[in-house]
Design a protein around this motif. Structure first.
Motif, PDB file in Angstrom:
ATOM      1  N   MET A   1       8.818 -22.297  -8.136  1.00 43.66           N
ATOM      2  CA  MET A   1      10.159 -22.879  -7.945  1.00 43.66           C
ATOM      3  C   MET A   1      11.060 -21.919  -7.173  1.00 43.66           C
ATOM      4  SD  MET A   1      10.888 -24.678 -11.636  1.00 43.66           S
ATOM      5  CE  MET A   1       9.479 -24.793 -12.705  1.00 43.66           C
ATOM      6  N   LEU A   2      11.001 -20.637  -7.517  1.00 38.52           N
ATOM      7  CA  LEU A   2      11.814 -19.647  -6.806  1.00 38.52           C
ATOM      8  C   LEU A   2      11.444 -19.606  -5.324  1.00 38.52           C
ATOM      9  CD1 LEU A   2      11.769 -16.785  -9.473  1.00 38.52           C
ATOM     10  CD2 LEU A   2      13.818 -18.009  -8.663  1.00 38.52           C
ATOM     11  N   ARG A   3      10.162 -19.659  -5.024  1.00 41.33           N
ATOM     12  CA  ARG A   3       9.731 -19.674  -3.615  1.00 41.33           C
ATOM     13  C   ARG A   3      10.271 -20.906  -2.896  1.00 41.33           C
ATOM     14  NH1 ARG A   3       4.586 -17.571  -5.783  1.00 41.33           N
ATOM     15  NH2 ARG A   3       4.422 -15.418  -5.055  1.00 41.33           N
ATOM     16  N   GLN A   4      10.253 -22.041  -3.577  1.00 43.78           N
ATOM     17  CA  GLN A   4      10.781 -23.263  -2.975  1.00 43.78           C
ATOM     18  C   GLN A   4      12.285 -23.158  -2.709  1.00 43.78           C
ATOM     19  OE1 GLN A   4       9.373 -27.110  -4.467  1.00 43.78           O
ATOM     20  NE2 GLN A   4       7.806 -25.996  -5.628  1.00 43.78           N
ATOM     21  N   LEU A   5      12.957 -22.298  -3.455  1.00 44.06           N
ATOM     22  CA  LEU A   5      14.390 -22.057  -3.228  1.00 44.06           C
ATOM     23  C   LEU A   5      14.625 -20.969  -2.184  1.00 44.06           C
ATOM     24  CD1 LEU A   5      15.651 -22.248  -6.927  1.00 44.06           C
ATOM     25  CD2 LEU A   5      16.104 -23.904  -5.089  1.00 44.06           C
ATOM     26  N   GLY A   6      13.561 -20.426  -1.625  1.00 45.98           N
ATOM     27  CA  GLY A   6      13.686 -19.418  -0.579  1.00 45.98           C
ATOM     28  C   GLY A   6      13.782 -17.986  -1.066  1.00 45.98           C
ATOM     29  N   VAL A   7      13.514 -17.747  -2.341  1.00 46.40           N
ATOM     30  CA  VAL A   7      13.582 -16.391  -2.888  1.00 46.40           C
ATOM     31  C   VAL A   7      12.324 -15.631  -2.472  1.00 46.40           C
ATOM     32  CG1 VAL A   7      13.702 -15.020  -5.010  1.00 46.40           C
ATOM     33  CG2 VAL A   7      14.995 -17.160  -4.828  1.00 46.40           C
ATOM     34  N   THR A   8      12.494 -14.419  -2.004  1.00 50.49           N
ATOM     35  CA  THR A   8      11.375 -13.556  -1.638  1.00 50.49           C
ATOM     36  C   THR A   8      10.878 -12.836  -2.885  1.00 50.49           C
ATOM     37  OG1 THR A   8      12.292 -13.240   0.567  1.00 50.49           O
ATOM     38  CG2 THR A   8      10.649 -11.636  -0.177  1.00 50.49           C
ATOM     39  N   LEU A   9       9.600 -12.951  -3.151  1.00 48.51           N
ATOM     40  CA  LEU A   9       8.991 -12.362  -4.338  1.00 48.51           C
ATOM     41  C   LEU A   9       8.033 -11.253  -3.928  1.00 48.51           C
ATOM     42  CD1 LEU A   9       8.089 -15.693  -6.181  1.00 48.51           C
ATOM     43  CD2 LEU A   9      10.253 -14.453  -6.228  1.00 48.51           C
ATOM     44  N   GLU A  10       7.623 -10.469  -4.905  1.00 51.24           N
ATOM     45  CA  GLU A  10       6.659  -9.399  -4.651  1.00 51.24           C
ATOM     46  C   GLU A  10       5.561  -9.464  -5.697  1.00 51.24           C
ATOM     47  OE1 GLU A  10       8.482  -5.527  -6.732  1.00 51.24           O
ATOM     48  OE2 GLU A  10       9.876  -6.480  -5.333  1.00 51.24           O
ATOM     49  N   ASP A  11       4.547  -8.636  -5.517  1.00 54.22           N
ATOM     50  CA  ASP A  11       3.409  -8.574  -6.422  1.00 54.22           C
ATOM     51  C   ASP A  11       3.850  -8.096  -7.802  1.00 54.22           C
ATOM     52  OD1 ASP A  11       0.878  -8.361  -7.522  1.00 54.22           O
ATOM     53  OD2 ASP A  11       0.375  -6.516  -6.459  1.00 54.22           O
ATOM     54  N   ILE A  12       3.438  -8.821  -8.833  1.00 57.14           N
ATOM     55  CA  ILE A  12       3.729  -8.389 -10.200  1.00 57.14           C
ATOM     56  C   ILE A  12       2.460  -8.396 -11.048  1.00 57.14           C
ATOM     57  CG2 ILE A  12       6.189  -8.950 -10.183  1.00 57.14           C
ATOM     58  CD1 ILE A  12       5.525 -11.521 -11.705  1.00 57.14           C
ATOM     59  N   ASP A  13       1.322  -8.143 -10.418  1.00 57.20           N
ATOM     60  CA  ASP A  13       0.060  -8.070 -11.154  1.00 57.20           C
ATOM     61  C   ASP A  13       0.081  -6.909 -12.152  1.00 57.20           C
ATOM     62  OD1 ASP A  13      -1.154 -10.239  -9.999  1.00 57.20           O
ATOM     63  OD2 ASP A  13      -2.389  -9.084  -8.608  1.00 57.20           O
ATOM     64  N   PHE A  14      -0.697  -7.065 -13.202  1.00 63.49           N
ATOM     65  CA  PHE A  14      -0.834  -6.046 -14.233  1.00 63.49           C
ATOM     66  C   PHE A  14      -1.160  -4.684 -13.619  1.00 63.49           C
ATOM     67  CE2 PHE A  14      -3.379  -3.659 -17.313  1.00 63.49           C
ATOM     68  CZ  PHE A  14      -2.633  -3.772 -18.473  1.00 63.49           C
ATOM     69  N   ASN A  15      -2.111  -4.669 -12.695  1.00 58.96           N
ATOM     70  CA  ASN A  15      -2.528  -3.378 -12.143  1.00 58.96           C
ATOM     71  C   ASN A  15      -1.412  -2.688 -11.366  1.00 58.96           C
ATOM     72  OD1 ASN A  15      -2.526  -4.436  -9.515  1.00 58.96           O
ATOM     73  ND2 ASN A  15      -4.730  -4.717  -9.460  1.00 58.96           N
ATOM     74  N   ALA A  16      -0.509  -3.453 -10.791  1.00 55.33           N
ATOM     75  CA  ALA A  16       0.590  -2.853 -10.029  1.00 55.33           C
ATOM     76  C   ALA A  16       1.530  -2.043 -10.923  1.00 55.33           C
ATOM     77  CB  ALA A  16       1.375  -3.947  -9.304  1.00 55.33           C
ATOM     78  N   PHE A  17       1.647  -2.431 -12.178  1.00 53.30           N
ATOM     79  CA  PHE A  17       2.584  -1.773 -13.095  1.00 53.30           C
ATOM     80  C   PHE A  17       1.919  -0.873 -14.137  1.00 53.30           C
ATOM     81  CE2 PHE A  17       4.906  -5.774 -12.003  1.00 53.30           C
ATOM     82  CZ  PHE A  17       5.907  -5.183 -11.268  1.00 53.30           C
ATOM     83  N   MET A  18       0.675  -1.171 -14.490  1.00 51.83           N
ATOM     84  CA  MET A  18       0.108  -0.539 -15.682  1.00 51.83           C
ATOM     85  C   MET A  18      -1.043   0.429 -15.407  1.00 51.83           C
ATOM     86  SD  MET A  18       2.309  -1.948 -17.624  1.00 51.83           S
ATOM     87  CE  MET A  18       1.870  -1.487 -19.288  1.00 51.83           C
ATOM     88  N   TYR A  19      -1.634   0.390 -14.223  1.00 55.14           N
ATOM     89  CA  TYR A  19      -2.709   1.349 -13.926  1.00 55.14           C
ATOM     90  C   TYR A  19      -2.116   2.687 -13.556  1.00 55.14           C
ATOM     91  CZ  TYR A  19      -6.363  -2.316 -13.363  1.00 55.14           C
ATOM     92  OH  TYR A  19      -7.260  -3.331 -13.532  1.00 55.14           O
ATOM     93  N   GLY A  20      -2.750   3.744 -14.001  1.00 55.35           N
ATOM     94  CA  GLY A  20      -2.353   5.083 -13.570  1.00 55.35           C
ATOM     95  C   GLY A  20      -2.773   5.286 -12.120  1.00 55.35           C
ATOM     96  N   ARG A  21      -1.920   5.901 -11.341  1.00 58.67           N
ATOM     97  CA  ARG A  21      -2.217   6.121  -9.921  1.00 58.67           C
ATOM     98  C   ARG A  21      -1.841   7.545  -9.538  1.00 58.67           C
ATOM     99  NH1 ARG A  21      -3.111   1.079  -7.581  1.00 58.67           N
ATOM    100  NH2 ARG A  21      -2.390  -0.633  -8.862  1.00 58.67           N
ATOM    101  N   THR A  22      -2.718   8.171  -8.791  1.00 55.54           N
ATOM    102  CA  THR A  22      -2.461   9.501  -8.266  1.00 55.54           C
ATOM    103  C   THR A  22      -2.660   9.464  -6.753  1.00 55.54           C
ATOM    104  OG1 THR A  22      -3.333  10.482 -10.296  1.00 55.54           O
ATOM    105  CG2 THR A  22      -3.153  11.925  -8.369  1.00 55.54           C
ATOM    106  N   PRO A  23      -1.608   9.764  -5.998  1.00 53.29           N
ATOM    107  CA  PRO A  23      -1.758   9.776  -4.532  1.00 53.29           C
ATOM    108  C   PRO A  23      -2.780  10.830  -4.102  1.00 53.29           C
ATOM    109  CG  PRO A  23       0.556   9.919  -5.174  1.00 53.29           C
ATOM    110  CD  PRO A  23      -0.259  10.098  -6.417  1.00 53.29           C
ATOM    111  N   VAL A  24      -3.574  10.504  -3.113  1.00 55.91           N
ATOM    112  CA  VAL A  24      -4.566  11.420  -2.568  1.00 55.91           C
ATOM    113  C   VAL A  24      -4.147  11.758  -1.152  1.00 55.91           C
ATOM    114  CG1 VAL A  24      -6.997  11.707  -1.940  1.00 55.91           C
ATOM    115  CG2 VAL A  24      -6.373  10.387  -3.991  1.00 55.91           C
ATOM    116  N   ALA A  25      -4.012  13.050  -0.896  1.00 55.55           N
ATOM    117  CA  ALA A  25      -3.631  13.498   0.455  1.00 55.55           C
ATOM    118  C   ALA A  25      -4.775  13.200   1.409  1.00 55.55           C
ATOM    119  CB  ALA A  25      -3.330  15.004   0.447  1.00 55.55           C
ATOM    120  N   GLY A  26      -4.390  12.831   2.597  1.00 57.67           N
ATOM    121  CA  GLY A  26      -5.509  12.616   3.467  1.00 57.67           C
ATOM    122  C   GLY A  26      -5.213  12.052   4.744  1.00 57.67           C
TER     123      GLY A  26
END
Length: 171
Positions: A146-171
């Motif tokens: 419904m929000l998309r139909q109203l023109g609202v821009t959304l982003e990724d809200i998957d579990f992994n985006a918020f809950m996985y530990g992440r460590t940047p790797v130089a490279g």
């Protein structure tokens, strides 16, 4: 599955969705759509009261007939009241999930279906927690549509985006 961590994710994702909905006009918030409960207002209200219902069941409480519920789909809450009410409810939900010691314990309760038929429900605490989580995800997808139909821009809200530990790797 860690029910508390999963619920924490729901709260994080919910805050994103509520943030996207916060900027809507009252007309947009209540606009009718041919999906889900029919409007963002009704769908969010339905999600809120369903969480309340599942927590009542997890805590072993008798739930009054739907007509006596303090909040109902047919009378959706205004956005500010909904956000405040859900914010106040979330710590109780989290504490209830954290307090469960036997996820396989079967709860048996009397229920009246949406069609008005009385039935006896048997479900484990794990089943009810799973329903609480998946029910919100199901309806959250409708709200996002419904929000998309109203023109609202959304982003990724998957579990992994918020809950996985992440460590940047130089490279």
């Amino acid at each position: 599955m860690d029910a508390v961590k999963t619920y924490d994710y729901l709260v994080i994702a919910r805050k994103k969705v509520l943030g996207w909905a916060r900027g809507l006009t009252p007309e947009q918030y209540g606009r009718r759509f041919a999906i889900g409960p029919g409007s963002i207002a009704r769908t969010l209200t339905h999600m809120l009261i369903s969480e309340w219902y599942y927590v009542e069941r997890l805590e072993g409480r008798e739930v009054p007939p739907y007509a006596q519920w303090p909040i109902r789909d047919e009378e959706p809450l205004g956005f500010a009241v909904l956000e405040e009410t859900w914010g106040a409810q979330a710590p109780r939900t989290r504490a209830t999930l954290a307090g469960v010691r036997d996820w396989d314990a079967v709860l048996v309760y009397d229920n009246t279906s949406d069609e008005g038929k009385r039935e006896i429900i048997r479900a484990t605490r794990g089943d009810i927690a799973t329903q609480l989580v998946l029910h919100e995800v199901h309806h959250r997808a409708q709200v996002m549509n419904m929000l998309r139909q109203l023109g609202v821009t959304l982003e990724d809200i998957d579990f992994n985006a918020f809950m996985y530990g992440r460590t940047p790797v130089a490279g």
